[in-house]
Scaffold this active site. Sequence first.
Site, PDB file in Angstrom:
ATOM      1  N   ASP A   1       0.953  -1.036  -0.208  1.00 50.68           N
ATOM      2  CA  ASP A   1       0.093   0.093   0.057  1.00 50.68           C
ATOM      3  C   ASP A   1       0.851   1.299  -0.034  1.00 50.68           C
ATOM      4  OD1 ASP A   1      -2.371  -1.490  -0.013  1.00 50.68           O
ATOM      5  OD2 ASP A   1      -2.392  -1.518   2.268  1.00 50.68           O
ATOM      6  N   CYS A   2       2.156   1.052   0.020  1.00 50.21           N
ATOM      7  CA  CYS A   2       3.066   2.284  -0.043  1.00 50.21           C
ATOM      8  C   CYS A   2       3.581   2.501  -1.132  1.00 50.21           C
ATOM      9  CB  CYS A   2       4.186   1.889   1.163  1.00 50.21           C
ATOM     10  SG  CYS A   2       5.730   3.177   1.097  1.00 50.21           S
TER      11      CYS A   2
END
Length: 154
Positions: free
Chosen positions: A10-11
């Site tokens: 998610d980064c």
Amino acid sequence: MDVIIYHNPDCGTSRNTLALIRNAGVEPHVIDYLKMPPSRAMIVDLVARMGLTLRQVLREKGTPFAELGLADPSLGDDALLDAIEKHPILLNRPIVVTPNGVRLCRPSEEVIDLLPPQRGPFVKEDGERIVDEAGRRIASGEIIGRDIASGPMI
């Protein structure tokens, strides 16, 4: 080359780092550290190998850092490790382990120095061009790093 990335899908920085590793022709061991957090001993080892303090690898944004009072400078490593064990999101990412070293790759291009030469151009998700068509790193309009054909550039 054996490469491990402690990754959070998610980064964006983590995704760019993973893509740079693959752009160097390496398929790394990807550890989603939120699903499979490193052990306390492994965290201590990684931090030491990076030459950082535990406090330097804590992530504040998007974590319970403030609620847990982790900014308190009187908290020692044991307290910080306890917090990371309960909330792995507190461990900043991505951390990359290669035979050339261990590094917290923020920004993502920090990984380039740990890898074989890039195999072609690379543009980060935000559109920033950081590797040219010849696989050379670009910074501030200058090309730095390795010149694949003739060795290090001056």
